[in-house]
Design a protein around this motif. Structure first.
Motif, PDB file in Angstrom:
ATOM      1  N   ASN A 107       0.827  -1.205   0.000  1.00 44.84           N
ATOM      2  CA  ASN A 107       0.000   0.000   0.000  1.00 44.84           C
ATOM      3  C   ASN A 107       0.863   1.256   0.000  1.00 44.84           C
ATOM      4  N   ILE A 108       1.953   1.249   0.745  1.00 46.24           N
ATOM      5  CA  ILE A 108       2.880   2.384   0.732  1.00 46.24           C
ATOM      6  C   ILE A 108       3.465   2.551  -0.670  1.00 46.24           C
ATOM      7  N   TYR A 109       3.797   1.433  -1.320  1.00 48.22           N
ATOM      8  CA  TYR A 109       4.279   1.499  -2.707  1.00 48.22           C
ATOM      9  C   TYR A 109       3.257   2.206  -3.598  1.00 48.22           C
ATOM     10  N   LEU A 110       1.975   1.844  -3.467  1.00 48.69           N
ATOM     11  CA  LEU A 110       0.940   2.475  -4.294  1.00 48.69           C
ATOM     12  C   LEU A 110       0.809   3.966  -3.976  1.00 48.69           C
ATOM     13  N   LEU A 111       0.943   4.325  -2.718  1.00 49.13           N
ATOM     14  CA  LEU A 111       0.895   5.749  -2.365  1.00 49.13           C
ATOM     15  C   LEU A 111       2.095   6.488  -2.958  1.00 49.13           C
ATOM     16  N   CYS A 112       3.259   5.843  -2.954  1.00 49.76           N
ATOM     17  CA  CYS A 112       4.443   6.455  -3.583  1.00 49.76           C
ATOM     18  C   CYS A 112       4.259   6.539  -5.102  1.00 49.76           C
ATOM     19  N   TRP A 113       3.631   5.542  -5.676  1.00 49.00           N
ATOM     20  CA  TRP A 113       3.364   5.552  -7.117  1.00 49.00           C
ATOM     21  C   TRP A 113       2.534   6.776  -7.502  1.00 49.00           C
ATOM     22  N   ASP A 114       1.644   7.161  -6.626  1.00 49.34           N
ATOM     23  CA  ASP A 114       0.796   8.324  -6.878  1.00 49.34           C
ATOM     24  C   ASP A 114       1.328   9.580  -6.188  1.00 49.34           C
ATOM     25  N   TYR A 115       2.626   9.629  -6.007  1.00 52.76           N
ATOM     26  CA  TYR A 115       3.281  10.770  -5.358  1.00 52.76           C
ATOM     27  C   TYR A 115       2.899  12.087  -6.015  1.00 52.76           C
ATOM     28  N   ASP A 116       2.797  12.108  -7.325  1.00 48.55           N
ATOM     29  CA  ASP A 116       2.476  13.356  -8.018  1.00 48.55           C
ATOM     30  C   ASP A 116       1.105  13.901  -7.615  1.00 48.55           C
ATOM     31  N   LYS A 117       0.208  13.033  -7.220  1.00 48.12           N
ATOM     32  CA  LYS A 117      -1.125  13.468  -6.793  1.00 48.12           C
ATOM     33  C   LYS A 117      -1.167  13.813  -5.306  1.00 48.12           C
ATOM     34  N   LEU A 118      -0.240  13.273  -4.547  1.00 52.39           N
ATOM     35  CA  LEU A 118      -0.261  13.438  -3.096  1.00 52.39           C
ATOM     36  C   LEU A 118       0.812  14.391  -2.564  1.00 52.39           C
TER      37      LEU A 118
END
Length: 151
Positions: free
Chosen positions: A128-139
């Motif tokens: 899940n942390i990987y997915l949040l990092c994947w969407d770093y540009d949005k977050l």
């Protein structure tokens, strides 16, 4: 170099990697598959497990089951997070909703020394942390870094 600029460049490089894009889709699917059955059991009002109440995890899960609406609510949120993860446009929101649920499961697993999910729970948190990092540009705008002024 400022950390935000470094992370922006790293994120662009990572997002261009085809293997990592495929891995991201795979991760979303696997995490969704982890929550859909568990959430549906809670929504239908069934007990999640038959662990004995004398076991700390069994005692907790029985008490959790007996909460009624809260038990159902957690199930609905698990299914919602899973479905959102499967839709590319809503995957970021799904990962955000998924994170506190799986982090709670992980902390519970560690705190009661439950061996039944001592491998899967931390791996799901990391995924899940990987997915949040994947969407770093949005977050990235909620992170405490200074961001360059938009042109």
């Amino acid at each position: 170099m400022r950390i935000s600029l470094f992370l922006d460049r790293l994120h662009i490089q990572v997002r261009q990697n085809r293997l990592l894009r495929n891995f991201t889709v795979f991760t979303r699917i696997v995490l969704a598959l982890g929550f859909i059955p568990a959430g549906l059991v809670k929504i239908t009002g069934e007990r999640f497990t038959d662990l004995a109440v004398c076991h700390p995890m069994g005692h907790y899960l029985y008490a959790f089951y007996r909460t009624g609406f809260y038990y159902t609510f957690v199930g609905v949120m698990q299914v919602l997070a899973a479905v959102l993860l499967l839709i590319p446009r809503t995957a970021t929101l799904g990962a955000i909703i998924y994170f506190p649920i799986i982090l709670n499961i992980y902390v519970l697993t560690v705190s009661v020394r439950f061996v039944g999910s001592w491998v899967t729970a931390p791996l799901m948190v990391l995924a899940n942390i990987y997915l949040l990092c994947w969407d770093y540009d949005k977050l990235k705008f909620i992170l405490p870094f200074r961001h360059p002024a938009s042109a």
